[in-house]
Design a protein around this motif. Structure first.
Motif, mmCIF file in Angstrom:
data_model
loop_
_atom_site.group_PDB
_atom_site.id
_atom_site.type_symbol
_atom_site.label_atom_id
_atom_site.label_comp_id
_atom_site.label_asym_id
_atom_site.label_seq_id
_atom_site.Cartn_x
_atom_site.Cartn_y
_atom_site.Cartn_z
ATOM 1 N N VAL A 8 0.593 -0.928 0.214
ATOM 2 C CA VAL A 8 0.099 -0.122 -0.171
ATOM 3 C C VAL A 8 0.967 1.105 0.014
ATOM 4 O O VAL A 8 0.832 1.810 -0.599
ATOM 5 N N TYR A 9 2.122 1.329 0.667
ATOM 6 C CA TYR A 9 3.025 2.614 1.043
ATOM 7 C C TYR A 9 3.433 2.887 -0.399
ATOM 8 O O TYR A 9 4.033 3.530 -0.639
ATOM 9 N N TRP A 10 3.974 1.609 -1.117
ATOM 10 C CA TRP A 10 4.887 1.685 -2.110
ATOM 11 C C TRP A 10 3.364 2.026 -3.766
ATOM 12 O O TRP A 10 3.940 3.273 -4.612
ATOM 13 N N ALA A 11 1.977 1.568 -3.293
ATOM 14 C CA ALA A 11 1.655 2.398 -3.959
ATOM 15 C C ALA A 11 1.595 3.478 -4.239
ATOM 16 O O ALA A 11 1.290 4.651 -5.229
ATOM 17 N N PHE A 12 1.522 4.032 -2.891
ATOM 18 C CA PHE A 12 0.875 5.820 -2.836
ATOM 19 C C PHE A 12 2.436 6.612 -3.020
ATOM 20 O O PHE A 12 2.284 7.779 -3.371
ATOM 21 N N ILE A 13 3.132 5.773 -2.401
ATOM 22 C CA ILE A 13 4.914 6.462 -3.370
ATOM 23 C C ILE A 13 4.654 6.749 -4.409
ATOM 24 O O ILE A 13 4.927 7.622 -5.253
ATOM 25 N N GLN A 14 4.145 5.380 -5.624
ATOM 26 C CA GLN A 14 3.613 5.128 -7.355
ATOM 27 C C GLN A 14 3.199 6.203 -7.351
ATOM 28 O O GLN A 14 3.384 7.294 -8.386
ATOM 29 N N LEU A 15 2.318 6.916 -6.826
ATOM 30 C CA LEU A 15 1.163 7.664 -7.345
ATOM 31 C C LEU A 15 1.232 9.020 -7.553
ATOM 32 O O LEU A 15 1.427 10.035 -7.980
ATOM 33 N N ALA A 16 2.168 8.414 -5.509
ATOM 34 C CA ALA A 16 2.638 10.459 -5.364
ATOM 35 C C ALA A 16 4.021 11.055 -6.701
ATOM 36 O O ALA A 16 3.888 11.611 -7.037
#
Length: 220
Positions: A189-197
């Motif tokens: 989830v954190y990596w997905a948020f980072i990727q989106l960011a």
């Protein structure tokens, strides 16, 4: 002396050496002796439980008479040795141990019935239950059985402890797996948020760069 071979008991004894119980009844006159033969292995214990009942013509039935006494003997026929000579009440028990293998003659005799002939009140019904088995060894067999059972219980307890330990280990592994799964999910989830960011930042930078380019070229 009237001697009767009890074929049923002998056949049962020849079939098996385990404990045998057999019941029978017969009729006696007062002071008449009744005998039978038993083929016994050495060391076997014979226990007999008996009861006498006297025929009462007035009541037309057999009733117990405490005045009757019973004599019981047992002889080792091969050794010509008497192994039991016992007297008892109108009901009771007797026992003896066969010192040698071979035929044994067991005799019973009732005394004290009222006088008369076969069809009078002197007729005594003698009920006998004979128990034949290995002689008592002082409880050693029972102790050995208890020891065997105790050893089996110890083995079962050890196996149960092993199962409990294995189950505890499996539960710990499951907890560790669950914890690792939760941690991985959080990281995903954190990596997905980072990727989106990052994607959002790149898009913003590209849009801003294009706008400045167009403004510089006076296209906008």
């Amino acid at each position: 002396m009237m001697t009767h071979r009890l074929l049923l008991l002998t056949a049962l004894l020849l079939i098996s050496t385990s404990r045998l119980v057999s019941g029978l009844h017969f009729y006696l006159r007062d002071a008449e002796r009744q005998c039978f033969l038993e083929e016994l292995p050495k060391g076997f214990l014979v226990t007999g439980h008996y009861k006498t009942e006297e025929w009462r013509e007035a009541e037309r039935r057999y009733i117990e008479n405490p005045g009757i006494s019973v004599s019981m003997t047992a002889d080792d026929n091969d050794a010509q040795h008497r192994v039991m000579n016992q007297k008892g009440a109108h009901q009771g028990k007797f026992s003896f141990t066969a010192g040698n293998s071979g035929e044994h003659t067991i005799c019973v005799q009732a005394h004290g019935a009222q006088s008369g002939g076969w069809m009078s009140s002197s007729v005594v019904k003698f009920t006998l239950d004979v128990d034949i088995g290995e002689a008592d060894d002082g409880g050693r067999s029972a102790i050995e059985k208890i020891k065997d059972i105790s050893e089996k219980i110890k083995i079962l307890n050890a196996q149960l402890e092993e199962i409990k330990t294995e189950q505890k280990y499996q539960r710990e592994r499951e907890l560790e797996f669950d914890s690792a799964t939760v941690s991985i999910r959080k990281r995903v989830v954190y990596w997905a948020f980072i990727q989106l960011a990052v994607v959002a930042a790149v898009c913003y930078w590209q849009l801003r760069h294009l706008r400045r380019f167009f403004e510089a070229k006076k296209l906008v």
